[in-house]
Design an enzyme around this catalytic site. Sequence first.
Site, PDB file in Angstrom:
ATOM      1  N   SER A 141       0.726  -1.025  -0.244  1.00 35.86           N
ATOM      2  CA  SER A 141       0.319  -0.444   0.174  1.00 35.86           C
ATOM      3  C   SER A 141       0.467   0.872  -0.097  1.00 35.86           C
ATOM      4  O   SER A 141       1.797   1.807   0.854  1.00 35.86           O
ATOM      5  CB  SER A 141      -0.821   0.465   1.155  1.00 35.86           C
ATOM      6  OG  SER A 141      -1.756   1.224   1.391  1.00 35.86           O
ATOM      7  N   TYR A 155      -1.776   0.245  10.164  1.00 37.35           N
ATOM      8  CA  TYR A 155      -2.552  -1.180   9.032  1.00 37.35           C
ATOM      9  C   TYR A 155      -1.086  -0.459   7.526  1.00 37.35           C
ATOM     10  O   TYR A 155      -0.562  -1.097   7.498  1.00 37.35           O
ATOM     11  CB  TYR A 155      -3.614   0.049   8.332  1.00 37.35           C
ATOM     12  CG  TYR A 155      -3.435  -0.854   6.694  1.00 37.35           C
ATOM     13  CD1 TYR A 155      -3.772  -1.914   6.551  1.00 37.35           C
ATOM     14  CD2 TYR A 155      -3.134   0.330   5.620  1.00 37.35           C
ATOM     15  CE1 TYR A 155      -3.718  -2.445   4.713  1.00 37.35           C
ATOM     16  CE2 TYR A 155      -2.704   0.006   3.993  1.00 37.35           C
ATOM     17  CZ  TYR A 155      -3.581  -0.978   3.900  1.00 37.35           C
ATOM     18  OH  TYR A 155      -4.039  -1.650   2.328  1.00 37.35           O
TER      19      TYR A 155
END
Length: 246
Positions: A141, A155
């Site tokens: 990501s 995250y």
Amino acid sequence: MKRLVTVVTGGSRGIGAATCLRLAEDGHDVVVGYLRDAKAAEQVADRVRQSGVRAVCVGADTAVEADVERLFASAERQLGPVTGLVNNAGVTGPFGRLADVDTADLRQVVEVNLLGTLLCSRRAAQTMTARGNGVIVNVSSSAATLGSPGDYVHYAATKAAVDTLTMGLARELGPDGIRVNAVAPGIVDTEIHARRGDPDRAQRVSTSIPLRRPGQPEEIAAAIAWLMSPDASYTTGTVLRVSGGR
């Protein structure tokens, strides 16, 4: 001619489902890994088969070692030796400041995003090293370098670990003929936002993206497919950012 058999974790929806369909177009037999939604996984598999390739669905929690072993064993028993792995299964955890996140949520994010990727990568490395070839693509990501303050730094931290895993494992497995890369999507218009209670998030943050729109799952799948393909035969240890410039 050797058949391409690729395991896609989290393949029942979003980026994972788009990746299954794109790889099918490129001639891969596909293992659609899923956690709970068997019906959605089978729908993806049905669409994969329309491309003239084979598909099977295997339910597995990638954070559980026994499930990972069963995932790969089922793939090999039904389709043949696994030649590719897309580590796509992941969770964001709740949106918000780290100070407000429960320990159980932190543990789930670490176990799914990092431990699950490690377990699947280890199992793939074991089978691929024995044959002297294979491809692993991790779904990271852009949060890994942005940090995502106020949204999900927990995250982001796991995805930064995935980037490091990608670079290190690529160097470790390169001599064995195995390539390891990652894609780092930005904001993508999938149901993951709605599942976390913020269905309009992808559109709302578009103003911070240079291209002024969220990505589509098919755009991320195209990058994954390229990294899996012979066109990327000299590419390993790379984190390919697909984030609209953000």
